[in-house]
Every structure is written in C-alpha cells, then in structure tokens.
Write a protein that holds these residues in place. Structure first.
Motif, mmCIF file in Angstrom:
data_model
loop_
_atom_site.group_PDB
_atom_site.id
_atom_site.type_symbol
_atom_site.label_atom_id
_atom_site.label_comp_id
_atom_site.label_asym_id
_atom_site.label_seq_id
_atom_site.Cartn_x
_atom_site.Cartn_y
_atom_site.Cartn_z
ATOM 1 N N ASP A 1 0.869 -1.162 0.000
ATOM 2 C CA ASP A 1 0.000 0.000 0.000
ATOM 3 C C ASP A 1 0.902 1.207 0.000
ATOM 4 O O ASP A 1 1.936 1.223 0.630
ATOM 5 N N ASP A 2 0.522 2.176 -0.769
ATOM 6 C CA ASP A 2 1.350 3.360 -0.931
ATOM 7 C C ASP A 2 1.157 4.184 0.318
ATOM 8 O O ASP A 2 0.643 5.280 0.325
ATOM 9 N N HIS A 3 1.570 3.627 1.431
ATOM 10 C CA HIS A 3 1.181 4.174 2.710
ATOM 11 C C HIS A 3 1.936 5.443 3.061
ATOM 12 O O HIS A 3 3.136 5.495 2.992
ATOM 13 N N VAL A 4 1.216 6.434 3.415
ATOM 14 C CA VAL A 4 1.861 7.656 3.868
ATOM 15 C C VAL A 4 1.590 7.766 5.349
ATOM 16 O O VAL A 4 0.459 7.669 5.777
ATOM 17 N N GLY B 1 0.463 9.205 8.455
ATOM 18 C CA GLY B 1 -0.397 10.369 8.632
ATOM 19 C C GLY B 1 -1.760 10.191 8.005
ATOM 20 O O GLY B 1 -2.653 10.990 8.209
ATOM 21 N N GLU B 2 -1.928 9.124 7.245
ATOM 22 C CA GLU B 2 -3.233 8.945 6.634
ATOM 23 C C GLU B 2 -4.191 8.173 7.536
ATOM 24 O O GLU B 2 -5.361 8.060 7.252
ATOM 25 N N GLU B 3 -3.678 7.578 8.599
ATOM 26 C CA GLU B 3 -4.580 6.766 9.403
ATOM 27 C C GLU B 3 -5.510 7.642 10.235
ATOM 28 O O GLU B 3 -5.255 8.808 10.451
ATOM 29 N N GLU B 4 -6.539 7.019 10.687
ATOM 30 C CA GLU B 4 -7.542 7.747 11.429
ATOM 31 C C GLU B 4 -6.964 8.279 12.731
ATOM 32 O O GLU B 4 -6.106 7.656 13.348
ATOM 33 N N PHE C 1 -5.062 10.617 13.227
ATOM 34 C CA PHE C 1 -3.749 11.257 13.134
ATOM 35 C C PHE C 1 -3.879 12.769 13.280
ATOM 36 O O PHE C 1 -4.710 13.412 12.682
ATOM 37 N N GLU C 2 -3.015 13.303 14.112
ATOM 38 C CA GLU C 2 -2.984 14.750 14.228
ATOM 39 C C GLU C 2 -1.639 15.224 13.713
ATOM 40 O O GLU C 2 -0.602 14.743 14.144
#
Ligand SMILES: Cc1cc2nc3c(=O)[nH]c(=O)nc-3n(C[C@H](O)[C@H](O)[C@H](O)COP(=O)(O)OP(=O)(O)OC[C@H]3O[C@@H](n4cnc5c(N)ncnc54)[C@H](O)[C@@H]3O)c2cc1C
Ligand code: SF4
Ligand code: SF4
Lengths: 441, 427
Positions: free
Chosen positions: A9-12, A14-17, A19-20
């Motif tokens: 997954d092109d995971h960045v 900060g994209e998870e729920e 996240f601040e």
C-alpha cells in the motif's frame, strides 16, 4: 513487508484515522528534534547511502543516529550514543531521505549534546577535535612563518608526535601553507580592480583558499572581474563546517555570528555572497538557518551562492566559454557530497563541455571519504581510505592524470589516494576565459 | 538567465529516467531535475507489467493479452498495447544482459524472500537461475544477522505453494559481519571488494569464506539461492566466483526494501542517462512555475533558498505518487504540489481509505488524469498545459501494488511521453 511478495500500500504516515499533524519544528532555538523523528517511516534509504556504514559495520547508520536516537530520548532519559562521533557529516543521508526527516540537523545537535555532556574537555580527543576544527585559529600563525611551518609539519617527528599525542594520523601530508595569504595578496593589490554599483559580490573565501590554495581565490577574483563584477572581501571567520562535524557547536556559533553580521552588511551594500568551497556554501545556506537564528541568518542564507552557479544563472557563462580553449587538459572530476546536496553535482561537467580541448570525466557518485577533519583522525584514517577506494579506482580508470573538484578536503584525499594534481573548477574557468596557465594549487 | 534545455523532466524515478532517455533518443537536449531518492531503492528490481487484473485475478500468464481488457483511463489503455511492447524493447536495449526475460511474452515466476512467487516480465540476470518454473531442487541460504530472509521458512512456503522441486533452507553466519543490524551495503561491499575476513580457518577473502561456509550444507542441489545482497558494483563477478567455488548455479532472491537490485537498476538507468548526454540536477526540488498563456514558460528549482529558473520547450512530470511526493494529501484535499494539476478525490477524507489495510484502497488510485498524449487534464477534461506530460506513479487510474504493474506503467508512460516531448522539442 515488501512489494516483492505482497501488494504494497502506498502508505503515507499520517493517513490513518485519528492522526494529528505534528509541528515538526517548534522553535529553532529550542532544537528539540524529537517530533521530526515521527516523519521517519523506517524505509532505510538513508542507511543505504551512508558511506561509513558501508565499510564499517560497527557504525549503526543514520537511521539510528537520527530519528531512532531522538525517539529513544523522548521515551526516557537516554544519553546520546557515542557512535555519533563516527559520522563524517557528509550529509548524504539528508538528501536521500524521501520523508523530509532533518537528519543532518539531528546529527549536528546530537553531536553537540554528546560533546557537551559526555566528553571531558581535558581528554585528548576533545583537545584534538577542538584543534582540528579550529584550524583557522592556528593557520594564521603558520601563515606568518610559512617556511618554518611547512618544514616543521613535514618532519617525521612532528607527525609521530601528532599521532601519538594528538591522534592525528601520520599517514597524511599536512597541506602546505602559502607564502602569501590570499588576503595579503588582496590588500597588496589594492583590493578590487573593478567598481560597479550594479554588479557586486562579497567573496566568502573560507580558510583554506586564504591560507593554502590561494590560486583558487585569485582565480575567483579574476573570473568575476572579467564579467565586470566588483568583488568585496569582507571580514570573515571559519564557515563552521569542521566545528559542526566535531560537535563544537559553541565555536561554530561564534564563527557564524561574525559571518552573518559581516555578510549581512555586504548584502546591505548591494552584494550577493559567493563561495568557492562547497562545504562553506552548504554551511551558510543550510546549516546556519537550521541551527542558528541571529538577525539576518535567513537573509544571508538566501543570498549565498556557489561561485560557478552564480555565474551560470546571472551571466551567460556557457556562451562566454564558447570558442575558448584550454590545451589538452583531461580531468577526472569528483563531485563533493556537499555539492551534491546543493544540486550542483552535474554543473562542472556541463560547464567544462563548453570549453574546447577539455575532457572532464565524472568519476561517479562515491564519497571521497575524508569529510573534512574526519579522515585526519587516527581512528578514522582506515575507514576514510576504504570509503575513498572506489573513487581512487575510478580516477585511475579515467583517461586523465589531473583531478578536478570544488572541495579542498576532497582534493587532499584525491591527491593522497592517487598522487594526481588537483584543480578547482574556477582555475579552469580562469585559464579558458583569461588565457592564463593552469596553475598548480 | 534561465538554465535552458529542450526537454525538462521533473523526477528521477523509473518513469522520469525512461522519459529522459526516450526524449534524448529523439535528439533533444534533456535535463532531469530530481529531489530525493526515488522508489527504485525500495523496489525489488523486477520489471512487472501486469501480474493481476484490477479485480485481483491472477497470476496472469500473458500480460499483453490482459492489457486489452483494462478499463478506460488506465495508463496502459491511454498509451495502447503496442506502446507497452515498444517500451519494454527500449528497456531491453538499455539493460543489455543485466536483465532477462525478453525471450517470451509470458510472465516469469520469481521466488521472493517470503517464499511466494511473483509474476513479472523482466528480472535481473542474477535471479534467472532461481525461476520457480525450473524443476530443479533448491537450497536457500539465509544469514543469522539478516532477519529479513528466513531461508527454511521461505523454502517451506515455496514447497507449499506447489513448486515443482524440493526446496530446503539453511541459516549460516555471514563471514566478516559481526553486527546484527549491519546495512545491506556492508554485505555487498565485503563481497564486491573481496575484503579479508577472519574465519575459523584463518584469514581468507570474503567470497571464499562464504563459499566455504555454504559448501558443507549442500546435499546435491544443483542451485543455491542467496538473499539479494551479493555485491553492488560487481554482482556478476561475485556470483560467478561463488558458482565456481560451489560448482552449482547461484541466484539471488529479491528482498524487501531497501533493495540492492533496485539500486542496481537505478545505477543502470543513471549510467544510460550519462551516456545519452542527459544533464542531471539532483538533490533539489522544483517548487513553482511561471505560465506563458496556455503553456509553462519556466519552472523554479529551489537550491537551498535560491529559486533558479529552468526553461524548456517541453516538460515531463514524473514526481511519483504519495510515496515519491508527486501527489500530496492534507486533511482537506489531495493535490499535485508543483502545477496544482487536477486530482479527483472524494470530498470527505473518510472516503479516501477503507478500514481493512489490505482492502482496495481508493487512495492507491489517486493521481492525475491524462489524455492519450499523457497530458494531464483539468476538471473539464482540457489539458492543463500544452507542453506538460505526466508519467509513472503521479498518474491515477491504476493501483500498481495490487496489479503488480508499477515498473511497467513507468516504462510505458515514460517512453511515450518522453518520446513525444523529445520529438516536439527538437522537431
Ligand atoms: C516500496 C515500494 C516497492 C515497489 N516495488 C515494485 C516492484 O517490485 N515492481 C514494480 O514493478 N514496481 C514496484 N514499485 C512501484 C514502482 O517503483 C513505482 O510505481 C514506479 O516505478 C514509480 O516510479 P516513478 O518514477 O513514477 O516515481 P518515484 O520512483 O516515486 O520517483 C519520483 C521522483 O521524483 C522526485 N520528486 C518528487 N517531487 C519532486 C519535485 N518537486 N522536484 C523534483 N523532483 C521531485 C522524487 O524525489 C523521486 O525521486 C514499488 C513501489 C514502492 C513504494
Ligand atoms: S552524514 Fe554521512 S556519515 Fe553521517 S550518518 Fe549521514 S550518511 Fe552517514
Ligand atoms: S530515509 Fe528518512 S524515512 Fe527512511 S529510514 Fe531514513 S530517516 Fe527514516
């Protein structure tokens, strides 16, 4: 997990729920880099670029030195690991990181903290590092008696003393001191030959071209005057590069304060700043604003240029070189790490290709291994030469017996490893544009 | 004065380097500006065209046949199947004998470090002897200090996956490595440089020591697989020496990131750029641009504070996806940071992803929408600029991770856009 087996997954981060976003740089003066560590997603790209980790597996690498160490510090009261002194400050990790982790800033601050808290100011290592990084304060003395200094430095007993007492390797030749420093030459000459309100530069010559390779500094003056520039040579201290690398942040701060003050004044007088040494320009452009906030730091950083880059952007340098000729000059070119970081690695080859009679071959991306004071230390000498091996080989494979680079310590290493004479790009430009002989440094 | 060239490529990953080479092949003076290191360093080094359909069916045997069924808007659909073939031939010429697989249009099955097999179109020659379709018994060798490759586990996975041979795995110490988290370059450097190492039998060279460590574990297998750390500068030589010493075929098993085969591919592309006379400016980002009517006049490169104008006739955007930073996201929006090209996405950020991390992630498809010339389109389907094309992971409409199509899309779009930009600029 790897793409080799499972969908990536092109995971960045900060994209998870939940996240601040975190403010990465709270206040420059606090220099608390722990939050910056959160940007690291542990891809290890930095590790694969570290020339020290490549030849010495005892060095834990930039990912550990930077984000992991700061992360540890946040959790509990951890001391800085002593391996940080094995980092050569080449800053390769910095330009490698795809995730904007401020690695070299982390290393510089970690080193300063380590020296401050874990290194006795009476230890041999501290004294040696202080002396090496303050080369500038010793150089004037040597320059006053250059013959004596060159003689004494060359004595084998001095070298032996250096190694036994101070931990400075006896393998290297001390650089020769010029009989007349650049600044002396400049004042004997009566300063600038060209006056021009509209085209003015302030030259940051740094220590080395003042005391040792004065031909580089003179070449800069002649080339800039050829393009009609008024050259100013303001008061200046060491750029700070060797001090950062040795964790002597207080010394660096003092030097930077002088430089920022003097260079800011030159900017007031309508000048842009140019430097002929790639580590000096790197330091003023990147490390100053990362580490200090004297009045004018940002402005000085933003108005500082590499000497060749400045001409390329503000003049038609390649046009001016069309039709010029330098007889049968073949060069093996090494791009210093600190030029690479500034996006200047391709520049010299491009500029050289405009001059007839010159063949300049890029000898590749490897680090030269000396990294300023790093390779002068007895305990690093072997590592430094192992790193340099690839460059030496490529230089020898190239169709040239003269080296070319913009960094004074890289040029020492190039000469040391191959026996070649080394030139600075500005000297070649001087020869092409003004028809002078290509002088030895 | 701006720095001037015919074609300016922004981004130095597989897509950008391919575009630059294709443009240079048209006779254009090309410059490539790239900021940080590309995803090539993470990539396995395998050149995948299409391993699975967008619906997840596969592994696909003939990727070219499957291309025809891709939905409208998929980058392969935009450039067409013939262009994909041409792009692969273009790559084959660049790679020479460093890559294998061009003898067939079918996908090859390459065993990976987890013991699965991956369908791919081209693979480094160093992995050739290890193909899962060859019915030869296999010994996999892992190292105590390299936890990313558990050879016994990988071997049993391979067998469980129905490989047509027996596979066994052993774990041995790596002569010369002490530290348990030594970097992969350290392993490669030891072998490349034939450093002297201490073993029980005294001092020997790294390659000899490694062969001597593995030899007693061989039980007649005709091939031995090592994790892909066998040299960086001279991998072929390292492999040949090990083959001589062991008397068997030696191959590399592709590893997770960071990956040496990916770095070697990077070197391959950059050597080709150098040979083609492409000018490279690296370590600095393009941050902004100036417009001239419907075209880009010049872009600005941030060199530590100075914004240096770079001008060209034609521009190619190859800045990567969310990882490469060609597409960025904030809480409110997803955007392309240099030219602010249109990136379609749901208004509500909670629709950008699904809970299941292995589910089909909408954000994986985020990216620019191109026309058939690969010019990015605005919200009204008009080209954003007359002289800008976009290639590789910055494009939307495909999910390279799920489809296993990353390198193929980069090559095909880079080849097409670079070729057109080069022809227009020099024509
Ligand atoms: C971890 C990982 C593993 C992968 N493994 C495989 C694989 O095994 N097989 C496969 O086929 N595909 C794989 N892929 C996918 C494949 O690498 C990519 O899809 C594809 O090659 C994208 O290449 P690219 O050139 O478009 O972008 P990238 O490789 O992301 O390169 C973009 C470049 O642009 C630069 N850039 C960004 N912004 C700027 C700017 N403003 N100015 C200048 N430069 C800029 C970046 O620094 C970077 O160097 C993998 C991807 C990832 C992330
Ligand atoms: S600055 Fe250079 S030596 Fe230091 S950790 Fe980074 S890459 Fe390694
Ligand atoms: S390159 Fe950057 S993100 Fe990757 S491990 Fe190093 S610091 Fe972390």
């Amino acid at each position: 997990m790897s793409d080799a087996e499972r969908p990536m997954d092109d995971h960045v981060p900060g994209e998870e729920e939940g996240f601040e976003p975190i403010q990465v740089f709270p206040e420059a003066e606090e220099m608390d880099l722990r939050p910056g560590a959160d940007n690291c997603y542990k891809c290890s790209t930095c590790d694969t670029n570290c020339p020290v980790a490549e030849v010495d597996d005892e060095f834990p690498g930039p990912k550990f030195q930077g984000p992991e160490q700061w992360r540890l510090k946040r959790q509990e009261d951890h001391d800085i690991d002593d391996s940080v002194m094995k980092c050569s400050n080449c800053m390769r990790c910095d330009s490698a990181c795809p995730s904007e982790v401020p690695l070299s800033q982390m290393h510089n601050t970690a080193r300063a903290e380590y020296v401050e808290e874990n290194m006795s100011t009476f230890s041999r290592e501290y004294l040696r590092n202080r002396m090496l990084s303050n080369y500038r304060t010793l150089a004037p003395l040597a320059a006053t008696f250059p013959r004596t200094a060159n003689f004494v430095m060359g004595l084998s007993v001095t070298k032996w003393m250096g190694e036994k007492v101070l931990g400075i390797t006896s393998e290297r030749e001390f650089p020769e001191f010029a009989k007349t420093t650049f600044r002396e030459w400049w004042s004997d000459r009566g300063g600038a030959k060209v006056e021009n309100e509209d085209k003015r530069i302030a030259y940051f010559h740094g220590c080395y071209s003042n005391y040792n390779t004065t031909e580089v500094a003179k070449a800069l003056v002649r080339v800039y005057e050829h393009f009609g520039y008024e050259v100013m040579v303001p008061e200046q201290a060491c750029s700070g590069t060797p001090m950062f690398a040795n964790g002597m942040l207080d010394d660096a701060r003092r030097a930077a304060e002088t430089n920022v003050r003097e260079l800011a004044a030159a900017i007031e007088d309508g000048a842009d700043i140019v430097a002929s040494c790639s580590s000096c320009s790197m330091s003023i452009r990147q490390e100053y604003p990362e580490l200090f906030d004297f009045e004018g730091t940002e402005e000085v950083a933003e108005n500082t240029w590499d000497a060749v880059e400045y001409l390329r952007v503000n003049e038609d340098l390649e046009g001016a070189l069309e039709g010029t000729e330098v007889e049968d000059a073949n060069f093996a070119y090494h791009a210093p790490c600190h030029s690479r970081n500034q996006g200047l690695d391709g520049q010299t080859i491009e500029v050289m290709s405009a001059i007839d009679g010159i063949e300049a071959e890029d000898v590749g991306k490897s680090c030269s291994g000396i990294s300023g004071t790093y390779g002068w230390k007895e305990e690093n000498y072997e590592t430094s030469m192992k790193i340099g091996e690839e460059m030496f080989e490529h230089m020898e494979e190239a169709d040239a017996t003269t080296g070319l680079t913009e960094c004074p310590t890289c040029s020492m290493q190039m000469e040391h490893g191959t026996g070649y004479e080394i030139r600075h790009t500005l000297q070649v430009l001087e020869a092409a544009l003004l028809g002078t002989e290509l002088e030895a440094t | 004065m701006a720095i001037e060239d015919d074609v300016l490529v922004i981004g130095g990953g597989l897509a950008g380097t391919t575009a630059a080479l294709a443009a240079a092949a048209e006779g254009a003076q090309v410059r490539l500006v790239t900021h940080k290191q590309s995803t090539l360093r993470h990539a396995s080094g395998l050149i995948d065209i299409l391993g699975y359909t967008p619906e997840g069916d596969g592994p696909i045997v003939d990727p070219y046949e499957a291309l025809a069924a891709l939905p409208e808007g998929h980058p392969y659909e935009r450039v067409g199947t013939d262009a994909v073939r041409d792009a692969l031939s273009f790559f084959d010429e660049i790679a020479g004998d460093e890559y294998a697989g061009s003898h067939t249009e079918a996908n090859a099955l390459v065993p990976t470090h987890g013991g699965t097999v991956k369908p791919t179109a081209r693979y480094p020659s160093s992995t050739a002897a290890g193909l899962a379709s060859l019915p030869e018994d296999t010994l996999l060798v892992g190292f105590e200090t390299l936890s990313d490759f558990d050879a016994p586990l990988a071997a049993s996975h391979l067998e469980a996956a129905g490989a047509p041979f027996t596979a066994r795995g052993v774990t041995v110490p790596f002569p010369g490595i002490v530290r348990d988290d030594a970097k992969i370059n350290r392993y490669a450097h030891l072998l490349d440089r034939e450093e002297t190492v201490q073993t029980g039998a005294g001092e020997t060279s790294a390659r000899d020591a490694l062969a001597a460590t593995v030899e007693p574990h061989l039980e007649g297998e005709p091939r031995v697989g090592f994790p892909a750390i066998m040299g960086d500068e001279h991998p072929a030589e390292v492999r040949a020496d090990l083959e001589d010493a062991l008397g068997v075929d030696v191959f590399e098993v592709p590893m997770g990131p960071p990956s040496l085969p990916g770095m070697r591919l990077e070197d391959l592309m950059y050597d080709a750029l150098k040979d083609a006379g492409v000018r490279i400016t690296s370590g600095v980002p393009v941050v902004d641009y100036e417009r001239d009517g419907g075209a880009i006049d010049h872009v600005l490169v941030d060199r530590h504070g100075q914004e240096i104008p770079h001008r060209a006739d034609q521009y190619v955007l190859a800045t990567g996806g969310l990882v490469g930073k060609g597409v960025r996201s904030e809480r409110e929006r997803v955007f392309e940071p240099i030219f602010d090209c249109y990136v379609p996405h749901a208004a509500d950020r909670y629709d950008w992803f699904v809970e299941d991390v292995f589910g089909e992630q909408p954000y994986a498809r985020f990216g620019l929408v191109p026309d058939r010339e690969l010019r990015p389109l605005d919200a009204d389907d008009e080209p954003e600029f007359s002289n800008l094309r976009a290639v590789g992971a910055v494009l939307g409409g495909y999910d390279y991770a799920a489809e296993k199509s990353g390198a193929g899309v980069s090559l095909a779009t880079g080849y097409v856009a670079g070729g057109r930009a080069g022809a227009e600029a020099s024509g």
